[in-house]
Scaffold this motif. Sequence first.
Motif, short mmCIF file in Angstrom:
data_model
loop_
_atom_site.label_atom_id
_atom_site.label_comp_id
_atom_site.label_asym_id
_atom_site.label_seq_id
_atom_site.Cartn_x
_atom_site.Cartn_y
_atom_site.Cartn_z
N ALA A 51 0.82 -1.22 0.00
CA ALA A 51 0.00 0.00 0.00
C ALA A 51 0.85 1.27 0.00
O ALA A 51 0.45 2.29 -0.57
CB ALA A 51 -0.94 0.00 1.21
N ASP A 52 2.05 1.21 0.61
CA ASP A 52 2.92 2.40 0.66
C ASP A 52 3.78 2.56 -0.59
O ASP A 52 4.61 3.44 -0.68
CB ASP A 52 3.79 2.36 1.91
N GLY A 53 3.59 1.66 -1.56
CA GLY A 53 4.34 1.73 -2.80
C GLY A 53 5.63 0.91 -2.81
O GLY A 53 6.24 0.74 -3.87
N SER A 54 6.04 0.44 -1.65
CA SER A 54 7.26 -0.38 -1.61
C SER A 54 6.98 -1.75 -2.23
O SER A 54 5.83 -2.19 -2.31
CB SER A 54 7.75 -0.54 -0.17
N GLN A 55 8.03 -2.39 -2.69
CA GLN A 55 7.89 -3.70 -3.32
C GLN A 55 8.82 -4.71 -2.65
O GLN A 55 9.93 -4.37 -2.27
CB GLN A 55 8.22 -3.63 -4.81
#
Length: 83
Positions: A51-55
């Motif tokens: 959700a925070d854009g991290s992968q």
Amino acid sequence: FQEFTNYYHNVSSSIDDDDYFELMMRNAWHISGGEGWCANSSNKRVLVTHADGSQTVEEVKNDLGVKADDKATLAQRLRAQGS
């Protein structure tokens, strides 16, 4: 169960290296875990965008029977394992 045990008892006696036997068993039966070169390498790994854009790359521990393009089932199994 006895047939399974007998079969792998015979297989294991023909393999000189315990680590290789462990890797073979983990990969054949999709058993997660192991350390070093004994680590399972057959379970699917997927790139997860959080959700925070991290992968992160996550292992799908219960991947038997799941096709690589079945995103809904992969996501469900990842949620079930807490990933």
